[in-house]
Design a protein around this motif. Structure first.
Motif, PDB file in Angstrom:
ATOM      1  N   SER A   1      -6.796   6.356   1.276  1.00 32.62           N
ATOM      2  CA  SER A   1      -7.513   7.441   0.611  1.00 32.62           C
ATOM      3  C   SER A   1      -6.834   8.777   0.908  1.00 32.62           C
ATOM      4  O   SER A   1      -6.078   8.900   1.875  1.00 32.62           O
ATOM      5  N   MET A   2      -7.149   9.769   0.106  1.00 36.02           N
ATOM      6  CA  MET A   2      -6.609  11.116   0.324  1.00 36.02           C
ATOM      7  C   MET A   2      -7.129  11.686   1.634  1.00 36.02           C
ATOM      8  O   MET A   2      -6.398  12.377   2.351  1.00 36.02           O
ATOM      9  N   GLU A   3      -8.360  11.373   1.977  1.00 38.73           N
ATOM     10  CA  GLU A   3      -8.942  11.863   3.232  1.00 38.73           C
ATOM     11  C   GLU A   3      -8.167  11.313   4.435  1.00 38.73           C
ATOM     12  O   GLU A   3      -7.811  12.056   5.351  1.00 38.73           O
ATOM     13  N   GLU A   4      -7.876  10.024   4.416  1.00 39.62           N
ATOM     14  CA  GLU A   4      -7.115   9.406   5.502  1.00 39.62           C
ATOM     15  C   GLU A   4      -5.698   9.984   5.556  1.00 39.62           C
ATOM     16  O   GLU A   4      -5.182  10.297   6.628  1.00 39.62           O
ATOM     17  N   PHE A   5      -5.065  10.132   4.384  1.00 40.07           N
ATOM     18  CA  PHE A   5      -3.727  10.690   4.308  1.00 40.07           C
ATOM     19  C   PHE A   5      -3.706  12.116   4.865  1.00 40.07           C
ATOM     20  O   PHE A   5      -2.829  12.470   5.662  1.00 40.07           O
ATOM     21  N   SER A   6      -4.665  12.932   4.481  1.00 38.89           N
ATOM     22  CA  SER A   6      -4.733  14.321   4.959  1.00 38.89           C
ATOM     23  C   SER A   6      -4.844  14.380   6.473  1.00 38.89           C
ATOM     24  O   SER A   6      -4.237  15.233   7.123  1.00 38.89           O
ATOM     25  N   SER A   7      -5.612  13.473   7.046  1.00 33.21           N
ATOM     26  CA  SER A   7      -5.756  13.410   8.499  1.00 33.21           C
ATOM     27  C   SER A   7      -4.429  13.060   9.167  1.00 33.21           C
ATOM     28  O   SER A   7      -4.036  13.665  10.174  1.00 33.21           O
ATOM     29  N   LYS A   8      -3.710  12.099   8.605  1.00 33.30           N
ATOM     30  CA  LYS A   8      -2.411  11.700   9.159  1.00 33.30           C
ATOM     31  C   LYS A   8      -1.377  12.812   8.994  1.00 33.30           C
ATOM     32  O   LYS A   8      -0.554  13.031   9.884  1.00 33.30           O
ATOM     33  N   VAL A   9      -1.414  13.512   7.871  1.00 32.05           N
ATOM     34  CA  VAL A   9      -0.503  14.638   7.647  1.00 32.05           C
ATOM     35  C   VAL A   9      -0.763  15.718   8.691  1.00 32.05           C
ATOM     36  O   VAL A   9       0.169  16.235   9.312  1.00 32.05           O
ATOM     37  N   ARG A  10      -2.027  16.041   8.904  1.00 33.62           N
ATOM     38  CA  ARG A  10      -2.382  17.065   9.896  1.00 33.62           C
ATOM     39  C   ARG A  10      -1.890  16.656  11.291  1.00 33.62           C
ATOM     40  O   ARG A  10      -1.339  17.453  12.033  1.00 33.62           O
ATOM     41  N   ARG A  11      -2.055  15.398  11.641  1.00 33.94           N
ATOM     42  CA  ARG A  11      -1.601  14.895  12.951  1.00 33.94           C
ATOM     43  C   ARG A  11      -0.079  15.014  13.073  1.00 33.94           C
ATOM     44  O   ARG A  11       0.433  15.402  14.118  1.00 33.94           O
ATOM     45  N   ASN A  12       0.650  14.681  12.022  1.00 38.49           N
ATOM     46  CA  ASN A  12       2.114  14.788  12.059  1.00 38.49           C
ATOM     47  C   ASN A  12       2.573  16.242  12.088  1.00 38.49           C
ATOM     48  O   ASN A  12       3.599  16.552  12.694  1.00 38.49           O
ATOM     49  N   TYR A  13       1.836  17.116  11.435  1.00 40.05           N
ATOM     50  CA  TYR A  13       2.127  18.556  11.485  1.00 40.05           C
ATOM     51  C   TYR A  13       2.009  19.038  12.934  1.00 40.05           C
ATOM     52  O   TYR A  13       2.875  19.763  13.432  1.00 40.05           O
ATOM     53  N   GLU A  14       0.955  18.604  13.624  1.00 39.95           N
ATOM     54  CA  GLU A  14       0.766  18.965  15.040  1.00 39.95           C
ATOM     55  C   GLU A  14       1.844  18.331  15.917  1.00 39.95           C
ATOM     56  O   GLU A  14       2.352  18.964  16.842  1.00 39.95           O
ATOM     57  N   MET A  15       2.203  17.087  15.625  1.00 38.47           N
ATOM     58  CA  MET A  15       3.210  16.378  16.414  1.00 38.47           C
ATOM     59  C   MET A  15       4.540  17.133  16.401  1.00 38.47           C
ATOM     60  O   MET A  15       5.222  17.220  17.425  1.00 38.47           O
ATOM     61  N   ALA A  16       4.912  17.683  15.250  1.00 39.13           N
ATOM     62  CA  ALA A  16       6.169  18.423  15.139  1.00 39.13           C
ATOM     63  C   ALA A  16       6.162  19.660  16.029  1.00 39.13           C
ATOM     64  O   ALA A  16       7.214  20.149  16.431  1.00 39.13           O
ATOM     65  N   ARG A  17       4.973  20.152  16.338  1.00 44.03           N
ATOM     66  CA  ARG A  17       4.817  21.369  17.133  1.00 44.03           C
ATOM     67  C   ARG A  17       4.344  21.079  18.562  1.00 44.03           C
ATOM     68  O   ARG A  17       3.926  21.980  19.275  1.00 44.03           O
TER      69      ARG A  17
END
Length: 171
Positions: free
Chosen positions: A38-54
């Motif tokens: 789902s888009m909700e699950e994808f958005s959560s994973k994107v946010r986590r990867n955004y944080e991981m990069a930082r």
């Protein structure tokens, strides 16, 4: 070829969800951690990867990793992971860089360009040499790595290790 490599943003659109769904869970050693139902699950994973990069809330056993999307004429065709450093596990399997091209876009040269772009991004992050690993039987990936001047350092237990000098690739 009109290609663009773009870093993952904190919020991404549905076209990327469709691409990661087409890629599925991954293959040949590449784990598609962004695959979502789902888009909700994808958005959560994107946010986590955004944080991981930082390095935000990064567990001790993880290393910072930046996701890059590859676009051709505005359409996402693949993505890659650039790990900012290695730990013991990544030295054995995974390396600095992993990449995947969506199945419907394979065989068009995107893999070569994706890896070339990721090597350049590594150099920009002051990573002088990158390690790539791939299955010994994955001849397509091996050709892409070798085309990008990867030097085979070893083959063990069906796993190839290649090193690329990032500064030499910018010349």
């Amino acid at each position: 070829m009109t290609l663009a490599l773009r870093e993952l943003l904190e919020k991404e659109d549905e076209s990327l969800l469709h691409m990661v769904q087409e890629i599925g869970s991954g293959e040949n050693g590449f784990v598609n951690g962004l695959n979502s139902s789902s888009m909700e699950e994808f958005s959560s994973k994107v946010r986590r990867n955004y944080e991981m990069a930082r390095s935000i809330n990064l567990p001790d056993e993880y290393v910072p990793q930046t996701i890059y999307w590859l676009y051709h004429t505005g359409k996402p065709v693949g993505y890659g992971k650039l790990r900012h450093r290695l730990n013991e596990k990544l030295l054995e399997s995974g390396g600095h860089i992993g990449y995947v091209i969506r199945p419907s876009e394979r065989g068009k040269g995107y893999g070569k360009q994706m890896l070339a772009g990721l090597v350049k991004k590594a150099c920009e992050k002051n990573i002088s040499r990158v390690l790539l690993t791939c299955d010994e039987t994955n001849l397509a990936s091996r050709r892409i790595i070798e085309w990008n001047h990867g030097e085979l350092s070893s083959i063990a237990d069906g796993n190839c290790k290649y090193w690329i000098d990032t500064a030499a690739r910018l010349e």
